[in-house]
Design a protein around this motif. Structure first.
Motif, PDB file in Angstrom:
ATOM      1  N   LEU A  18     -17.812 -20.830  56.430  1.00 23.60           N
ATOM      2  CA  LEU A  18     -18.929 -21.060  55.513  1.00 23.60           C
ATOM      3  C   LEU A  18     -18.949 -19.929  54.500  1.00 23.60           C
ATOM      4  N   ILE A  19     -19.495 -20.224  53.328  1.00 23.87           N
ATOM      5  CA  ILE A  19     -19.728 -19.180  52.330  1.00 23.87           C
ATOM      6  C   ILE A  19     -21.219 -19.157  52.027  1.00 23.87           C
ATOM      7  N   LEU A  20     -21.842 -18.044  52.280  1.00 22.39           N
ATOM      8  CA  LEU A  20     -23.245 -17.854  51.936  1.00 22.39           C
ATOM      9  C   LEU A  20     -23.335 -17.195  50.562  1.00 22.39           C
ATOM     10  N   SER A  21     -24.351 -17.582  49.818  1.00 18.73           N
ATOM     11  CA  SER A  21     -24.617 -16.978  48.517  1.00 18.73           C
ATOM     12  C   SER A  21     -26.019 -16.392  48.510  1.00 18.73           C
ATOM     13  N   CYS A  22     -26.188 -15.360  47.734  1.00 19.57           N
ATOM     14  CA  CYS A  22     -27.494 -14.729  47.561  1.00 19.57           C
ATOM     15  C   CYS A  22     -27.686 -14.525  46.066  1.00 19.57           C
ATOM     16  N   GLY A  66     -13.208  -8.220  60.235  1.00 16.71           N
ATOM     17  CA  GLY A  66     -11.976  -8.995  60.258  1.00 16.71           C
ATOM     18  C   GLY A  66     -12.186 -10.485  60.086  1.00 16.71           C
ATOM     19  N   ARG A  67     -13.431 -10.938  60.196  1.00 16.33           N
ATOM     20  CA  ARG A  67     -13.723 -12.370  60.048  1.00 16.33           C
ATOM     21  C   ARG A  67     -14.583 -12.666  58.821  1.00 16.33           C
ATOM     22  N   ASN A  84     -15.392 -16.602  58.186  1.00 16.82           N
ATOM     23  CA  ASN A  84     -14.276 -17.351  58.763  1.00 16.82           C
ATOM     24  C   ASN A  84     -14.258 -17.204  60.279  1.00 16.82           C
ATOM     25  N   SER A  85     -13.515 -18.089  60.916  1.00 15.49           N
ATOM     26  CA  SER A  85     -13.365 -18.042  62.382  1.00 15.49           C
ATOM     27  C   SER A  85     -14.718 -17.924  63.073  1.00 15.49           C
ATOM     28  N   ASP A  90     -22.292 -16.458  66.378  1.00 14.46           N
ATOM     29  CA  ASP A  90     -22.660 -16.149  64.993  1.00 14.46           C
ATOM     30  C   ASP A  90     -23.893 -16.930  64.553  1.00 14.46           C
ATOM     31  N   THR A  91     -24.359 -17.841  65.385  1.00 16.71           N
ATOM     32  CA  THR A  91     -25.544 -18.625  65.059  1.00 16.71           C
ATOM     33  C   THR A  91     -26.751 -17.718  64.876  1.00 16.71           C
TER      34      THR A  91
END
Length: 122
Positions: A18-22, A66-67, A84-85, A90-91
């Protein structure tokens, strides 16, 4: 005053990305460091990553090193967190923070977003 709005969260399977944006609005703050944090239910807020004002220096929490990759585009007043990964652990609700205190990584931030939820299924 600075307003921060996170986006990009969602449901993803373990191993996915996923890619988060701010996105920031209000007073210019590109000279300050910014960071990403997360908080899972029943747990304390956890540091994820920080980036200095120019983007030349980054710092990561051990659990994401690293992720995850933090980056920023000062021309767009937007910061990113490439994840990534992904793992079920990570939730969490992911927050961006801006207006970092002097020093790197900052030991405090002046402004916080409302957060975006990331859920990783196993």
């Amino acid at each position: 005053q600075v307003q921060l709005v996170e986006s990009g969260g969602g449901l993803v399977q373990a191993g996915g990305s996923l890619i988060l944006s701010c996105a920031a609005s209000g007073r210019a703050f590109s000279t300050n460091a910014m960071g990403w944090f997360r908080q899972a239910p029943g747990k304390e807020r956890e540091f994820v990553a920080a980036i200095n004002w120019s983007g030349s220096n980054t710092y990561y929490g051990d659990s994401v090193k690293g992720r995850f990759t933090i980056s920023r585009d000062n021309a767009k007043n937007t910061r990113y967190l490439q994840m990534n990964s992904l793992k079920p652990e990570d939730t969490a609700l992911y927050y961006c923070a801006s207006g970092g205190a002097p020093g790197f990584p900052p030991n405090g931030y002046a402004y916080w977003g409302q957060g975006t939820q990331v859920t990783v299924s196993s």
